[in-house]
Design a protein around this motif. Structure first.
Motif, PDB file in Angstrom:
ATOM      1  N   PRO A   1       0.867  -1.138  -0.160  1.00  0.00           N
ATOM      2  CA  PRO A   1       0.038   0.086  -0.076  1.00  0.00           C
ATOM      3  C   PRO A   1       0.637   1.311   0.075  1.00  0.00           C
ATOM      4  CG  PRO A   1       0.052  -1.084   2.165  1.00  0.00           C
ATOM      5  CD  PRO A   1       0.604  -2.097   1.016  1.00  0.00           C
ATOM      6  N   GLY A   2       0.354   2.188  -0.702  1.00  0.00           N
ATOM      7  CA  GLY A   2       1.173   3.512  -0.923  1.00  0.00           C
ATOM      8  C   GLY A   2       1.036   4.602   0.418  1.00  0.00           C
ATOM      9  N   ARG A   3      -0.171   4.523   0.732  1.00  0.00           N
ATOM     10  CA  ARG A   3      -0.480   5.413   2.057  1.00  0.00           C
ATOM     11  C   ARG A   3       0.122   6.936   1.667  1.00  0.00           C
ATOM     12  NH1 ARG A   3       1.407   0.380   5.628  1.00  0.00           N
ATOM     13  NH2 ARG A   3      -0.512  -0.797   5.697  1.00  0.00           N
ATOM     14  N   THR A   4      -0.241   7.428   0.345  1.00  0.00           N
ATOM     15  CA  THR A   4       0.583   8.545   0.098  1.00  0.00           C
ATOM     16  C   THR A   4      -0.129   9.820   0.797  1.00  0.00           C
ATOM     17  OG1 THR A   4       1.125   7.659  -1.989  1.00  0.00           O
ATOM     18  CG2 THR A   4       0.779   9.932  -2.229  1.00  0.00           C
ATOM     19  N   LYS A   5       0.678  10.982   0.869  1.00  0.00           N
ATOM     20  CA  LYS A   5       0.049  12.089   1.721  1.00  0.00           C
ATOM     21  C   LYS A   5       0.335  13.312   1.112  1.00  0.00           C
ATOM     22  CE  LYS A   5       0.016   9.239   6.019  1.00  0.00           C
ATOM     23  NZ  LYS A   5       0.561   8.169   5.396  1.00  0.00           N
ATOM     24  N   ILE A   6      -0.284  14.217   1.433  1.00  0.00           N
ATOM     25  CA  ILE A   6      -0.080  15.771   1.175  1.00  0.00           C
ATOM     26  C   ILE A   6       0.007  16.415   2.669  1.00  0.00           C
ATOM     27  CG2 ILE A   6      -0.693  17.823   0.200  1.00  0.00           C
ATOM     28  CD1 ILE A   6      -1.982  16.304  -2.139  1.00  0.00           C
ATOM     29  N   LEU A   7       1.058  17.599   2.810  1.00  0.00           N
ATOM     30  CA  LEU A   7       1.436  18.118   3.851  1.00  0.00           C
ATOM     31  C   LEU A   7       1.416  19.749   3.415  1.00  0.00           C
ATOM     32  CD1 LEU A   7       1.826  18.633   6.968  1.00  0.00           C
ATOM     33  CD2 LEU A   7       4.365  18.410   6.265  1.00  0.00           C
ATOM     34  N   LEU A   8       0.701  20.356   3.952  1.00  0.00           N
ATOM     35  CA  LEU A   8       0.648  21.952   3.683  1.00  0.00           C
ATOM     36  C   LEU A   8       1.113  22.668   5.111  1.00  0.00           C
ATOM     37  CD1 LEU A   8      -2.364  20.873   2.073  1.00  0.00           C
ATOM     38  CD2 LEU A   8      -2.029  23.290   1.092  1.00  0.00           C
ATOM     39  N   THR A   9       2.228  23.439   5.121  1.00  0.00           N
ATOM     40  CA  THR A   9       2.378  24.054   6.387  1.00  0.00           C
ATOM     41  C   THR A   9       1.557  25.531   6.150  1.00  0.00           C
ATOM     42  OG1 THR A   9       4.218  24.756   5.094  1.00  0.00           O
ATOM     43  CG2 THR A   9       4.618  23.089   6.554  1.00  0.00           C
TER      44      THR A   9
ATOM     45  N   VAL B   1     -10.259  10.163   0.993  1.00  0.00           N
ATOM     46  CA  VAL B   1      -9.318  11.082   1.426  1.00  0.00           C
ATOM     47  C   VAL B   1      -9.707  11.245   2.943  1.00  0.00           C
ATOM     48  CG1 VAL B   1     -10.064  13.147   0.743  1.00  0.00           C
ATOM     49  CG2 VAL B   1      -7.930  12.744   1.218  1.00  0.00           C
ATOM     50  N   TRP B   2      -8.841  11.087   3.833  1.00  0.00           N
ATOM     51  CA  TRP B   2      -8.639  11.587   5.494  1.00  0.00           C
ATOM     52  C   TRP B   2      -8.062  12.628   5.560  1.00  0.00           C
ATOM     53  CZ3 TRP B   2     -12.103   7.831   7.449  1.00  0.00           C
ATOM     54  CH2 TRP B   2     -12.335   6.752   6.549  1.00  0.00           C
ATOM     55  N   ILE B   3      -8.505  13.720   5.984  1.00  0.00           N
ATOM     56  CA  ILE B   3      -7.973  15.147   6.444  1.00  0.00           C
ATOM     57  C   ILE B   3      -7.819  15.423   7.816  1.00  0.00           C
ATOM     58  CG2 ILE B   3      -8.263  17.713   5.794  1.00  0.00           C
ATOM     59  CD1 ILE B   3     -10.006  16.579   3.103  1.00  0.00           C
ATOM     60  N   ALA B   4      -6.644  16.146   8.141  1.00  0.00           N
ATOM     61  CA  ALA B   4      -6.719  16.240   9.606  1.00  0.00           C
ATOM     62  C   ALA B   4      -5.671  17.671   9.762  1.00  0.00           C
ATOM     63  CB  ALA B   4      -5.984  15.068  10.199  1.00  0.00           C
ATOM     64  N   SER B   5      -5.851  18.274  10.760  1.00  0.00           N
ATOM     65  CA  SER B   5      -4.906  19.297  11.284  1.00  0.00           C
ATOM     66  C   SER B   5      -3.536  18.703  11.954  1.00  0.00           C
ATOM     67  CB  SER B   5      -5.410  20.341  12.284  1.00  0.00           C
ATOM     68  OG  SER B   5      -6.692  20.770  11.815  1.00  0.00           O
ATOM     69  N   TRP B   6      -2.491  19.337  11.279  1.00  0.00           N
ATOM     70  CA  TRP B   6      -1.053  18.958  11.898  1.00  0.00           C
ATOM     71  C   TRP B   6      -0.266  20.075  12.567  1.00  0.00           C
ATOM     72  CZ3 TRP B   6       3.708  20.404  10.130  1.00  0.00           C
ATOM     73  CH2 TRP B   6       4.814  19.747  10.429  1.00  0.00           C
ATOM     74  N   GLU B   7       0.231  19.746  13.465  1.00  0.00           N
ATOM     75  CA  GLU B   7       0.960  20.683  14.415  1.00  0.00           C
ATOM     76  C   GLU B   7       2.679  20.327  14.122  1.00  0.00           C
ATOM     77  OE1 GLU B   7      -0.080  23.450  14.935  1.00  0.00           O
ATOM     78  OE2 GLU B   7      -1.978  23.046  14.695  1.00  0.00           O
ATOM     79  N   ARG B   8       3.567  21.418  14.239  1.00  0.00           N
ATOM     80  CA  ARG B   8       4.961  21.141  14.250  1.00  0.00           C
ATOM     81  C   ARG B   8       5.270  20.033  15.460  1.00  0.00           C
ATOM     82  NH1 ARG B   8       8.150  24.064  10.362  1.00  0.00           N
ATOM     83  NH2 ARG B   8       6.183  24.924   9.047  1.00  0.00           N
ATOM     84  N   THR B   9       4.532  19.981  16.382  1.00  0.00           N
ATOM     85  CA  THR B   9       4.829  19.450  17.596  1.00  0.00           C
ATOM     86  C   THR B   9       4.769  17.818  17.280  1.00  0.00           C
ATOM     87  OG1 THR B   9       2.713  19.977  18.549  1.00  0.00           O
ATOM     88  CG2 THR B   9       4.841  21.160  19.427  1.00  0.00           C
ATOM     89  N   ASN B  10       3.664  17.384  16.252  1.00  0.00           N
ATOM     90  CA  ASN B  10       3.187  16.234  15.993  1.00  0.00           C
ATOM     91  C   ASN B  10       4.362  15.536  15.426  1.00  0.00           C
ATOM     92  OD1 ASN B  10       0.090  17.694  15.212  1.00  0.00           O
ATOM     93  ND2 ASN B  10       0.568  16.165  16.873  1.00  0.00           N
ATOM     94  N   GLY B  11       5.369  16.209  14.618  1.00  0.00           N
ATOM     95  CA  GLY B  11       6.593  15.605  14.058  1.00  0.00           C
ATOM     96  C   GLY B  11       6.214  14.788  12.967  1.00  0.00           C
ATOM     97  N   LEU B  12       6.900  14.078  12.741  1.00  0.00           N
ATOM     98  CA  LEU B  12       6.762  13.127  11.258  1.00  0.00           C
ATOM     99  C   LEU B  12       5.973  12.004  11.550  1.00  0.00           C
ATOM    100  CD1 LEU B  12      10.100  13.456   9.669  1.00  0.00           C
ATOM    101  CD2 LEU B  12       8.390  15.110   9.491  1.00  0.00           C
ATOM    102  N   GLY B  13       5.786  11.528  12.914  1.00  0.00           N
ATOM    103  CA  GLY B  13       4.762  10.477  13.217  1.00  0.00           C
ATOM    104  C   GLY B  13       3.782   9.941  12.058  1.00  0.00           C
ATOM    105  N   PRO B  14       2.778  11.055  12.158  1.00  0.00           N
ATOM    106  CA  PRO B  14       1.681  10.835  11.085  1.00  0.00           C
ATOM    107  C   PRO B  14       2.101  10.744   9.463  1.00  0.00           C
ATOM    108  CG  PRO B  14       1.305  12.635  12.588  1.00  0.00           C
ATOM    109  CD  PRO B  14       2.818  12.303  12.716  1.00  0.00           C
TER     110      PRO B  14
ATOM    111  N   ILE C   1      11.849  19.803   5.090  1.00  0.00           N
ATOM    112  CA  ILE C   1      12.042  18.844   3.843  1.00  0.00           C
ATOM    113  C   ILE C   1      13.388  17.965   3.997  1.00  0.00           C
ATOM    114  CG2 ILE C   1      12.957  18.786   1.201  1.00  0.00           C
ATOM    115  CD1 ILE C   1      10.166  19.621   1.574  1.00  0.00           C
ATOM    116  N   GLY C   2      14.144  18.423   4.809  1.00  0.00           N
ATOM    117  CA  GLY C   2      15.389  17.652   4.974  1.00  0.00           C
ATOM    118  C   GLY C   2      14.941  16.531   6.081  1.00  0.00           C
ATOM    119  N   ASP C   3      14.148  16.720   6.934  1.00  0.00           N
ATOM    120  CA  ASP C   3      13.580  15.876   7.851  1.00  0.00           C
ATOM    121  C   ASP C   3      12.777  14.672   7.067  1.00  0.00           C
ATOM    122  OD1 ASP C   3      14.888  17.040   9.874  1.00  0.00           O
ATOM    123  OD2 ASP C   3      13.056  18.063  10.583  1.00  0.00           O
TER     124      ASP C   3
END
Length: 455
Positions: free
Chosen positions: A243-251, A379-392, A409-411
């Motif tokens: 499975p791809g579990r592909t995602k988009i992230l907007l800061t 599609v599943w949509i959620a809010s993300w914060e920097r404190t959440n890190g890369l886990g999601p 990007i480096g992370d």
């Protein structure tokens, strides 16, 4: 009824055990010969004894096969008839099926060149090119016989494995019993172009035969969902395209309105059936407005039969579509539903149903929901914060990051479980011949050996 025999090292093979292939309305369209494990073991043993064709012959045959795939008759089907039938049985819209079939043709033509970006710059592909007195690295196969369990959701999966032929492997293909036509057409084209019968075989089979292909091969490629990944992920001889579990992230500095077209396209293009379709969208800040806008766009997609050139949505039997809707309803508990399970099934009146898009807004970063990948635009949509890190964002085939944050990007690039990172408003389905999918296939099939030539 189209007759689809196996294509073994001694030509066509018609077995006693047959399986009827139906379209998504349940109409029988073909009869597929099912190869038993003993036949598979013998066929692959014969392949193992064959030496690879010389490099120049392989290059010429691949170039020729791509053209034959797009122009010839195979199993009584010209290219247009093949595309129509592949669309009918897979449920993939016909325009998408045609585009992917053309891409397979191009990928086979370019197969030899496509493996070159994976070759270490210091490695030589042929020891005979090394001059006396030199010490160097040789790019060498890790085995001789390559097995492939192909999926049936789209023709495009067959654009990859011909690279193994370019590298000198003999290849055994287990086609999907759902859509066996692309593999049959491609193997036939490869043989017509100059590959021998024992260079590439077509072995339709059941689960017992599928296990035999893995056991008989030196290395193998398998496609599938989470169950397939769980079965083979611990086997070092198996390359899993799961499975791809592909995602988009907007800061936060991004205005999602500027990127809505790309986001919606990433969700719905290719019928939403591909591993590179967006499964989840994460937004730094409040995601509700973006979720509402995505739902407004997706709800306007018309439910059409797959043979309509305007079709966007995939089709399944009504029964399968209802089962999919029930699964979505269960998984969506606790979310805010914008396009829910109650509207997914769009019956077409002939036993088929198109699957309308589903959009849900999550109250938190529920990993199980964010990674729920389904074979339609969901599609599943959620809010993300920097404190959440890369886990999601972990365990993603592609992350398209709409951000100006270089450190982020480096992370993402440093995270081992993310296969590809696209910076800026790039569709998650974007591909190119020089771009690895889940790494280069050659990374798995080849290795470097030290070589010293004194004479």
């Amino acid at each position: 009824m189209i007759d689809l025999p196996g294509l073994g090292p001694n030509g066509e093979n018609r077995s006693r055990k047959r399986e009827v292939v139906t379209d998504t309305a349940g109409t029988p369209v073909a009869e597929l010969s099912i190869a038993p494990p003993l036949y598979i073991a013998r066929a692959m043993a014969a392949q193992r004894k064959a030496k690879p064709l010389p490099v120049d012959q392989r290059r010429a045959a691949l170039h020729k096969a791509g053209a034959i795939f797009a122009t010839s008759h195979s199993a009584g089907l010209d290219f247009d008839a093949y595309v129509q039938l592949a669309s009918r049985v897979s449920g993939l819209p016909i325009a998408v099926t045609r585009a992917q079939a053309v891409e397979v043709s191009h990928a086979v033509v370019a197969a030899f060149d496509s493996v070159q970006p994976a070759r270490p710059i210091g490695a030589v592909p042929n020891w005979r090119d090394v001059r006396a007195g030199q010490a160097t690295a040789i790019w060498s196969r890790r085995g001789e016989l390559f097995g492939v369990h192909a999926s049936g959701n789209a023709p495009g999966v067959h654009g990859l494995w011909p690279q193994a032929l370019a590298m000198g492997y003999r290849v055994a293909i287990r086609p999907s019993r759902r859509e066996p036509f692309t593999a049959h057409r491609l193997v036939t084209a490869l043989r017509e172009a100059g590959f021998r019968d024992d260079d590439v075989t077509y072995l339709p089979t059941d689960h017992a035969g599928a296990d035999e292909i893995i056991a008989s091969a030196d290395l193998a490629l398998v496609y599938g969902g989470s169950d397939v990944a769980a079965k083979y992920s611990g086997d070092p001889k198996v390359f899993v395209n799961g499975p791809g579990r592909t995602k988009i992230l907007l800061t936060a500095e991004q205005d999602w309105r500027d990127h809505l077209d790309v986001i919606v396209d990433s969700i719905a293009r290719l019928g939403g059936m591909a591993c590179v379709n967006t499964t989840a969208v994460l937004v730094e800040g409040d995601a509700a407005a973006l979720a509402s806008a995505i739902a407004d766009r997706l709800r306007t997609i018309e439910a059409l039969p797959p043979d309509d050139e305007r079709a966007v949505l995939p089709t399944q039997t009504v029964e399968s579509a209802r089962a999919m809707a029930a699964f979505v309803a269960a998984r969506a508990v606790g979310t805010r539903t914008l396009l829910g399970a109650d509207q997914i099934v769009a019956e077409l009146g002939d036993g088929r149903a198109a699957l309308r898009p589903a959009v849900h807004l999550l109250a938190d970063l529920d990993a199980e929901k964010l990674n729920t990948e389904l074979a339609f635009p969901c599609v599943w949509i959620a809010s993300w914060e920097r404190t959440n890190g890369l886990g999601p964002l972990r365990n993603s085939l592609v992350v398209s990051a709409f951000t100006e944050d270089d450190a982020l990007i480096g992370d993402l690039l440093d995270e081992p479980t993310i296969a590809n990172v696209y910076r800026g408003p790039t569709p998650t389905y974007y591909t190119a011949s020089s771009l690895p999918h889940d790494g280069f296939l050659a990374d798995f099939l080849m290795r470097t050996k030290g070589f010293v030539r004194l004479s």
